[in-house]
Motif scaffolding. Structure first.
Motif, mmCIF file in Angstrom:
data_model
loop_
_atom_site.group_PDB
_atom_site.id
_atom_site.type_symbol
_atom_site.label_atom_id
_atom_site.label_comp_id
_atom_site.label_asym_id
_atom_site.label_seq_id
_atom_site.Cartn_x
_atom_site.Cartn_y
_atom_site.Cartn_z
ATOM 1 N N ARG A 95 0.813 -1.234 0.000
ATOM 2 C CA ARG A 95 0.000 0.000 0.000
ATOM 3 C C ARG A 95 0.837 1.270 0.000
ATOM 4 N N TYR A 96 2.121 1.155 0.305
ATOM 5 C CA TYR A 96 2.931 2.363 0.457
ATOM 6 C C TYR A 96 4.282 2.197 -0.226
ATOM 7 N N ILE A 97 4.916 3.324 -0.491
ATOM 8 C CA ILE A 97 6.321 3.363 -0.897
ATOM 9 C C ILE A 97 7.041 4.276 0.085
ATOM 10 N N LEU A 98 8.117 3.768 0.668
ATOM 11 C CA LEU A 98 8.900 4.529 1.637
ATOM 12 C C LEU A 98 10.199 5.001 0.993
ATOM 13 N N ILE A 99 10.645 6.168 1.395
ATOM 14 C CA ILE A 99 11.956 6.693 1.007
ATOM 15 C C ILE A 99 12.789 6.797 2.274
ATOM 16 N N ASN A 100 13.839 5.987 2.365
ATOM 17 C CA ASN A 100 14.660 5.901 3.578
ATOM 18 C C ASN A 100 13.820 5.642 4.817
ATOM 19 N N GLY A 101 12.849 4.734 4.654
ATOM 20 C CA GLY A 101 12.026 4.318 5.782
ATOM 21 C C GLY A 101 10.974 5.321 6.204
ATOM 22 N N LYS A 102 10.779 6.368 5.415
ATOM 23 C CA LYS A 102 9.832 7.429 5.778
ATOM 24 C C LYS A 102 8.695 7.481 4.771
ATOM 25 N N GLY A 103 7.546 7.951 5.256
ATOM 26 C CA GLY A 103 6.366 8.057 4.419
ATOM 27 C C GLY A 103 6.407 9.266 3.502
ATOM 28 N N SER A 104 5.292 9.516 2.840
ATOM 29 C CA SER A 104 5.224 10.557 1.820
ATOM 30 C C SER A 104 4.950 11.929 2.407
ATOM 31 N N TYR A 105 5.557 12.909 1.794
ATOM 32 C CA TYR A 105 5.373 14.315 2.169
ATOM 33 C C TYR A 105 3.902 14.709 2.043
ATOM 34 N N ASN A 106 3.439 15.461 3.048
ATOM 35 C CA ASN A 106 2.119 16.085 3.011
ATOM 36 C C ASN A 106 0.976 15.068 2.927
ATOM 37 N N THR A 107 1.137 13.959 3.663
ATOM 38 C CA THR A 107 0.037 12.998 3.777
ATOM 39 C C THR A 107 -0.297 12.821 5.253
ATOM 40 N N SER A 108 -1.543 12.475 5.514
ATOM 41 C CA SER A 108 -2.007 12.425 6.903
ATOM 42 C C SER A 108 -1.410 11.251 7.671
ATOM 43 N N ALA B 119 1.669 9.795 7.303
ATOM 44 C CA ALA B 119 3.129 9.758 7.461
ATOM 45 C C ALA B 119 3.570 10.595 8.659
ATOM 46 N N LYS B 120 4.349 9.971 9.532
ATOM 47 C CA LYS B 120 4.873 10.688 10.692
ATOM 48 C C LYS B 120 5.943 11.700 10.273
ATOM 49 N N ASN B 121 6.762 11.340 9.261
ATOM 50 C CA ASN B 121 7.761 12.263 8.737
ATOM 51 C C ASN B 121 8.068 11.864 7.301
ATOM 52 N N HIS B 122 8.859 12.666 6.620
ATOM 53 C CA HIS B 122 9.211 12.400 5.237
ATOM 54 C C HIS B 122 10.697 12.684 5.041
ATOM 55 N N GLU B 123 11.253 12.162 3.967
ATOM 56 C CA GLU B 123 12.673 12.363 3.685
ATOM 57 C C GLU B 123 12.887 13.741 3.064
ATOM 58 N N SER B 124 13.924 14.428 3.537
ATOM 59 C CA SER B 124 14.270 15.750 3.022
ATOM 60 C C SER B 124 15.772 15.817 2.799
ATOM 61 N N ILE B 125 16.166 16.318 1.642
ATOM 62 C CA ILE B 125 17.579 16.472 1.285
ATOM 63 C C ILE B 125 17.867 17.957 1.124
ATOM 64 N N GLY C 33 5.960 7.363 -3.244
ATOM 65 C CA GLY C 33 6.892 7.914 -2.273
ATOM 66 C C GLY C 33 7.214 9.347 -2.652
ATOM 67 N N VAL C 34 7.071 10.239 -1.701
ATOM 68 C CA VAL C 34 7.329 11.661 -1.976
ATOM 69 C C VAL C 34 8.207 12.227 -0.872
ATOM 70 N N GLY C 35 9.339 12.791 -1.261
ATOM 71 C CA GLY C 35 10.221 13.506 -0.350
ATOM 72 C C GLY C 35 10.405 14.932 -0.832
ATOM 73 N N VAL C 36 11.352 15.620 -0.220
ATOM 74 C CA VAL C 36 11.547 17.041 -0.521
ATOM 75 C C VAL C 36 13.019 17.314 -0.769
ATOM 76 N N LEU C 37 13.287 18.044 -1.857
ATOM 77 C CA LEU C 37 14.604 18.615 -2.113
ATOM 78 C C LEU C 37 14.551 20.055 -1.623
ATOM 79 N N HIS C 38 15.315 20.347 -0.578
ATOM 80 C CA HIS C 38 15.234 21.644 0.100
ATOM 81 C C HIS C 38 16.489 22.469 -0.175
ATOM 82 N N TYR C 39 16.306 23.603 -0.862
ATOM 83 C CA TYR C 39 17.423 24.526 -1.052
ATOM 84 C C TYR C 39 17.697 25.265 0.262
#
Length: 556
Positions: A191-204, A206-212, A300-306
């Motif tokens: 049901r899910y795709i994780l990025i580095n063991g974390k859930g998707s950005y901006n979903t109810s 997911a406890k946290n999401h991956e950010s680079i 799976g959705v993460g964030v690229l943060h400048y």
């Protein structure tokens, strides 16, 4: 004369040590593998396998020729083995960490793996190989870096990031493995795709999401691995191009990509430049080669943060190719080719080793299919479902030449049996011969195949049945060398491998349910020369898994 396996002769030890390069470093790691019920990567509460409290596990950061010592303490309630996906274990299949080569580490016990990342570079990962445990985690990244004297064929990035991406079930792994084998039920799509063991950005859920975090104008390297159980994914970064540079130990021709398909068990390196305005951007992985219209959370959705960004990622997710567009996926796979002019682990160009004029000694045509047999579900290779023996094949081979444990060369390597059967079959691979492996997927879903102990040349892909005429479509000039290849539904993939690495080597589906239910076999590459410099003897800490301690009788 009798002696315990736990004592090797000084002469053998000295010869083994001499096989390690003088400039190699020793890396010592201690891992505690445990179950954690508090991580909750998704909304369901389920046990997650951690290493030293980490999910994913810690990075193994090495340089080619280093010797890695990993002391694994099993704090689980069931046996454990760790395998090193893509690490070739030169001359040393004793450390491979699969059921055919190692006795498992029992609960409450520990064992130290010792292996050398010899003549390799690139991106790899490790994971638990038995009991469906990969579905619960326990995986982590491996980097093998170039020695300083070997030039890397691209500018040095400011930073490197490991992205372990994969599908995730809502069930605990013990429940999932029971469902997987029942003929009356199907293990549902994750049901899910994780990025580095974390859930998707901006979903109810997911406890946290991956950010680079990146800095404007700098170059970065992403090492991307598909650590999932069954789904291929397409990877992309909003508003950013990527340059493919490496896959599983091979430098590739550098091609510019909007998105990249990564299949189960595969690893890639891409470069990208932080050349957009200071903002946040989506990092996205969505399933490919499967219809997910009714599974909106399966991404799976993460964030690229400048670094100086003051705005969140916004707008629609960057689109990828049509999920069912096989032509795009195969075309991209065919475009991934070896960089023939650069060195990798050695100073001489990769192109020094080519397959334009090799003589193939063996051809295995391996049909993978799903069958109901003896009131349970099995996945088979040429209608044979692999049966795991109580004594690992490598240990049996060392003690009794496999007598009573496995059947040598009874496996049908050219065509399928008329009826489905179970068995412990081992096929002989000709030492220092070239083998052609044809993987035929008779199922309606994606598969991928992996060979331990070797890199193989990915020479061809095709639809329908393979025949000798299919060889006319092979790329023999610059096929990329890797250790895992995807096989499309009702299609075939072809590879060449040079069997110069003596040992007992696992050939398997990387799709977890297929592997767990029998889609695997072993290739025995035998060198009669007992020189430990050619194949290392059993380690002095060898685990035994028979009811009574095994002792070897040597003829004086």
């Amino acid at each position: 004369m009798e002696f315990s396996l736990h004592s090797l002769s000084v002469t053998c030890l000295m010869l083994v040590l001499l096989s390690f390069r003088i400039d190699a470093a020793d890396i010592f790691l201690e891992w505690n593998v445990s179950l954690d019920w508090n991580i909750k990567p998704v909304s369901s509460k389920q046990p997650v396998i951690t290493i030293n409290g980490m999910f994913p596990g810690p990075l193994i950061n090495t340089t080619t020729n280093d010797v890695v010592h990993v002391n694994v303490f099993n704090n689980l309630d069931e046996p454990l083995l760790m395998t090193w996906n893509g690490i070739q274990q030169r001359l040393n299949s004793w450390q491979d960490g699969v059921s055919g080569t190692n006795c498992p580490i029992n609960p409450g016990q520990n064992w130290t793996y010792v292996f050398q990342v010899k003549d390799q570079i690139g991106s790899f990962f490790y994971f638990p190989s038995i009991n469906f445990q990969k579905a619960a985690g326990g995986f982590g990244p491996i980097r093998v870096n170039n020695r300083d004297v070997i030039l890397v064929p691209f500018p040095k990035p400011k930073e490197e990031f490991d992205l372990l991406i994969g599908d995730w079930h809502v069930l605990p792994h013990k429940d999932a493995r029971q469902l997987a084998a029942r003929p009356s039920t199907n293990l549902s799509t994750p049901r899910y795709i994780l990025i580095n063991g974390k859930g998707s950005y901006n979903t109810s859920w997911a406890k946290n999401h991956e950010s680079i975090q990146v800095e404007q104008g700098k170059l970065y390297r992403l090492r991307i691995s598909n650590v999932g159980t069954e789904l291929s994914f397409n990877f992309r970064i909003q508003s950013h191009k990527m340059i493919l540079v490496e896959t599983e130990g091979s430098y590739t021709n550098q091609i510019v990509l909007d998105s990249l398909d990564v299949h189960v068990g595969q690893s890639y390196s891409v470069l990208f430049k932080a050349n957009q305005r200071d903002s946040d951007y989506y990092i996205v992985a969505t399933p490919t080669q499967i219809d997910t219209t009714n599974s909106p959370d399966l991404r799976g959705v993460g964030v690229l943060h400048y670094m100086n960004s003051k705005s969140h990622a916004s707008g629609p997710l960057p689109p990828g190719p049509n999920q069912l567009d096989r032509n795009f996926s195969i075309s991209q796979a065919k475009s991934i080719r070896w960089n023939m002019t650069t060195g990798a682990a050695r100073p001489n160009p990769q192109g020094t080793f080519n397959v334009t004029n090799v003589t193939v000694s063996q051809t295995f045509v391996l049909h993978a299919s799903e069958n109901i047999f003896n009131s349970s579900r099995h996945f088979t290779v040429n209608n044979v479902s692999y049966l795991t023996p109580s004594t690992p094949l490598k240990l049996a081979d060392y003690l009794t030449n496999g007598s009573g444990v496995y059947q040598l060369d009874a496996f049908p390597v050219a065509s399928s049996l008329n009826e489905t059967t179970e068995g412990t079959f081992v096929a002989s691979g000709i030492h220092k011969g070239w083998i052609e492996l044809i993987f035929k997927n008779d199922n309606s879903f994606m598969d991928s195949w992996h060979l331990d102990g070797f890199g193989f040349y990915a020479v061809g892909f095709g639809d329908g049945d393979w025949s000798p005429r299919s060889r006319s479509s092979y790329n023999l000039f610059d096929p990329v060398v890797r250790s895992t290849i995807q096989v499309y539904p009702n299609g075939w993939s072809a590879v060449y491998a040079y069997l110069d690495n003596p040992g007992m080597w696992n050939l398997r589906s990387q799709r977890l349910q297929n592997w767990y239910l029998g889609e695997e076999m072993y290739i025995r590459v035998f060198d009669p020369d007992k020189n430990p410099a050619k194949e290392q003897p059993p380690p002095n800490n060898l685990l035994l898994c028979e009811k009574n301690e095994i002792r070897i009788t040597m003829k004086s």
